[in-house]
Design a protein around this motif. Structure first.
Motif, PDB file in Angstrom:
ATOM      1  N   ARG A  40      51.914  90.017  57.334  1.00 27.12           N
ATOM      2  CA  ARG A  40      51.159  91.268  57.527  1.00 27.12           C
ATOM      3  C   ARG A  40      52.053  92.472  57.253  1.00 27.12           C
ATOM      4  N   ARG A  41      53.289  92.382  57.749  1.00 30.24           N
ATOM      5  CA  ARG A  41      54.229  93.502  57.585  1.00 30.24           C
ATOM      6  C   ARG A  41      54.572  93.719  56.112  1.00 30.24           C
ATOM      7  N   ALA A  80      44.486  88.918  57.788  1.00 30.34           N
ATOM      8  CA  ALA A  80      45.540  89.864  58.171  1.00 30.34           C
ATOM      9  C   ALA A  80      46.082  90.597  56.941  1.00 30.34           C
ATOM     10  N   VAL A  81      46.260  89.862  55.847  1.00 26.54           N
ATOM     11  CA  VAL A  81      46.805  90.472  54.619  1.00 26.54           C
ATOM     12  C   VAL A  81      45.766  91.408  53.990  1.00 26.54           C
ATOM     13  N   HIS A  82      44.503  90.973  53.964  1.00 31.92           N
ATOM     14  CA  HIS A  82      43.443  91.821  53.393  1.00 31.92           C
ATOM     15  C   HIS A  82      43.292  93.132  54.165  1.00 31.92           C
ATOM     16  N   GLY A  85      45.097  95.932  52.844  1.00 29.14           N
ATOM     17  CA  GLY A  85      44.796  96.361  51.474  1.00 29.14           C
ATOM     18  C   GLY A  85      45.551  95.579  50.418  1.00 29.14           C
ATOM     19  N   CYS A  86      45.921  94.350  50.731  1.00 32.36           N
ATOM     20  CA  CYS A  86      46.734  93.540  49.827  1.00 32.36           C
ATOM     21  C   CYS A  86      45.966  92.256  49.484  1.00 32.36           C
ATOM     22  N   LEU A  87      46.132  91.768  48.267  1.00 38.67           N
ATOM     23  CA  LEU A  87      45.510  90.501  47.873  1.00 38.67           C
ATOM     24  C   LEU A  87      46.401  89.333  48.273  1.00 38.67           C
ATOM     25  N   ILE A  88      45.818  88.126  48.241  1.00 38.82           N
ATOM     26  CA  ILE A  88      46.590  86.961  48.689  1.00 38.82           C
ATOM     27  C   ILE A  88      46.285  85.753  47.798  1.00 38.82           C
ATOM     28  N   CYS A  89      47.323  85.028  47.467  1.00 38.36           N
ATOM     29  CA  CYS A  89      47.220  83.886  46.548  1.00 38.36           C
ATOM     30  C   CYS A  89      47.829  82.657  47.231  1.00 38.36           C
ATOM     31  N   ALA A  90      47.204  81.506  47.052  1.00 31.06           N
ATOM     32  CA  ALA A  90      47.738  80.266  47.640  1.00 31.06           C
ATOM     33  C   ALA A  90      48.518  79.502  46.579  1.00 31.06           C
ATOM     34  N   LYS A 155      37.367  79.523  50.109  1.00 24.91           N
ATOM     35  CA  LYS A 155      36.563  79.656  51.348  1.00 24.91           C
ATOM     36  C   LYS A 155      37.381  80.316  52.442  1.00 24.91           C
ATOM     37  N   ALA A 156      38.676  80.005  52.485  1.00 24.89           N
ATOM     38  CA  ALA A 156      39.534  80.593  53.530  1.00 24.89           C
ATOM     39  C   ALA A 156      39.802  82.073  53.257  1.00 24.89           C
ATOM     40  N   GLY A 157      39.555  82.521  52.030  1.00 21.83           N
ATOM     41  CA  GLY A 157      39.726  83.944  51.721  1.00 21.83           C
ATOM     42  C   GLY A 157      40.782  84.243  50.661  1.00 21.83           C
ATOM     43  N   PHE A 158      41.428  83.223  50.095  1.00 20.29           N
ATOM     44  CA  PHE A 158      42.429  83.480  49.053  1.00 20.29           C
ATOM     45  C   PHE A 158      41.735  84.039  47.802  1.00 20.29           C
ATOM     46  N   ASP A 159      42.388  84.998  47.160  1.00 20.79           N
ATOM     47  CA  ASP A 159      41.821  85.643  45.969  1.00 20.79           C
ATOM     48  C   ASP A 159      42.200  84.912  44.694  1.00 20.79           C
TER      49      ASP A 159
END
Ligand SMILES: Cc1cc2nc3c(=O)[nH]c(=O)nc-3n(C[C@H](O)[C@H](O)[C@H](O)COP(=O)(O)O)c2cc1C
Ligand code: SF4
Length: 369
Positions: A40-41, A80-82, A85-90, A155-159
């Motif tokens: 998150r930080r 938490a990452v979204h 304002g940040c995208l997230i990749c698995a 489904k978990a929210g990864f972009d």
């Protein structure tokens, strides 16, 4: 110097990143709550996307997207990452450690007879025999799991998902490990099949999902990296990955060698410079029109801006620099570079923290205590 290119958006497979800075895949070895707070930080510091390192493509005793608990954990991370304002990749990966074989080393690890480096070396010695004797139907089942994992990741929210081209993808790619004579071995096309099937499986399951591929590149003369493909083999591998559905590349030195080669300190005999792996990104750039992300020793804002502005790379991924100062992207895009705490590439508390089983930290954190 202006930092307009760093601050400018970029499109990766249909996904628009607000700027060019990506947090490179990084395993933290921290408990859930502390990991969540660290990511998150980093997101709050202004990078455009976080790549979560080592998300298992299959079911795993260490937690995966397939279990209710694992899924909930990844969902919380994504939220938490979204929120920042940040995208997230698995980063989807398949381990090539022979779990059954590992058991024999457990007593030595528990009694501290083996250091982590020795254990790593012992496990590496078993990779070749393990992946060379896996039945072909089992291999096909493993590559198919990348598609199922991508569905769960979305489904978990990864972009986005990144296929980790190292670990099992990397050991299949390299004749130093892969001694098979079937459709997964011998020729470059056959050694690339594991990676190509993994990407194809994701593309079939998720037709619109951006798929990044972490290209693990190795070289001879001097010899660096054991898994992955040789620079000279990339002209065969890259078109195959593109046809399978990859939408961008992330280029680094191949692993299964010393960790201090893939995470090189400033006094490394060969990879000491800023942008130490960009020579491989140059090769990839000459073979594809897809976006290319560079990684490795990217810490200096002027250097990073120059590489992006000249079009050498489209994105800059950083692991240690964002551990040392998560606010690097915000400070740089606001022109406040004097305030940046530049990573000195000492590896003491990040890689060192993992090796000491203390989790990833940074020497600069000690100063704040
Ligand atoms: C503590 C630590 C853990 C890492 N974990 C992963 C990982 O899980 N997957 C991966 O592909 N790379 C991993 N890496 C490698 C980074 O993604 C990156 O390629 C490498 O650190 C070089 O970039 P840097 O100079 O910006 O740190 C890790 C690096 C560090 C420092
Ligand atoms: S301990 Fe901190 S300064 Fe040293 S290499 Fe790791 S992140 Fe960089």
């Amino acid at each position: 110097m202006g930092y307009e290119t760093i601050a400018s958006p970029v499109n990766l497979g249909g996904l628009v990143l607000k700027n060019r800075i990506i947090f490179a895949p990084t395993s933290f070895g921290l408990p859930e709550e502390r990991l969540l707070e660290r990511l998150r930080r980093i997101a709050a510091g202004g990078c455009a996307m976080i790549i979560v390192g080592d998300v298992p493509a299959g079911r795993s005793p260490f937690g995966s997207l397939y279990s209710a608990r694992g899924f909930a954990r990844y969902r919380r991370l994504c939220e938490a990452v979204h929120r920042e304002g940040c995208l997230i990749c698995a980063q989807l990966h398949q381990s090539d450690s022979d779990l059954a074989g590992m058991v024999r080393y457990l007593p030595g690890v528990l009694t501290k007879r083996y250091s982590m480096d020795q254990l790593r070396e012992l496990l590496n010695q078993r990779v070749g025999p393990y992946i060379s004797s896996l039945p072909a139907e089992k291999v096909a089942g493993i590559t198919a799991s990348f598609g199922s994992a991508a569905v769960l990741a979305a489904k978990a929210g990864f972009d986005m998902v990144q296929v980790h081209g190292d670990r099992m993808c990397g050991s299949f790619a390299s004749p130093l490990f892969n001694r098979r004579q079937d459709r997964y071995g011998a020729s470059v096309v056959n050694r690339a099949r594991f990676a190509v099937e993994a990407v194809t499986s994701i593309r079939r399951s998720m037709p619109d999902m951006p798929i990044d591929f972490k290209l693990a590149v190795r070289q001879e003369e001097p010899h660096y990296g054991n898994a992955g493909m040789l620079v000279e083999e990339l002209p065969v591998l890259i078109p195959l990955l593109e046809q399978a559905g990859v939408t961008s590349f992330h280029v680094a030195l191949a692993d299964h060698s010393r960790l201090s080669d893939t995470i090189p300190p400033a006094n490394h005999p060969y990879f000491s410079s800023q942008g130490c792996f960009l020579r491989y990104a140059d090769e990839v750039r000459s073979l594809t029109r897809l976006p290319v992300c560079g990684v490795g020793g990217l810490t200096d804002p002027d250097f990073v801006e120059e590489q992006l502005k000249s079009g050498r790379i489209d994105c800059a991924a950083m692991s240690r620099q964002l551990l040392a100062d998560p606010d690097w992207p915000r400070k740089v895009t606001e022109g406040n570079t004097d305030a940046v705490r530049q990573c000195v590439r000492c590896n003491r508390d990040c890689l060192g923290g993992i090796q000491r089983h203390e989790g990833v930290h940074c020497v600069f954190d000690r100063e704040q205590v």
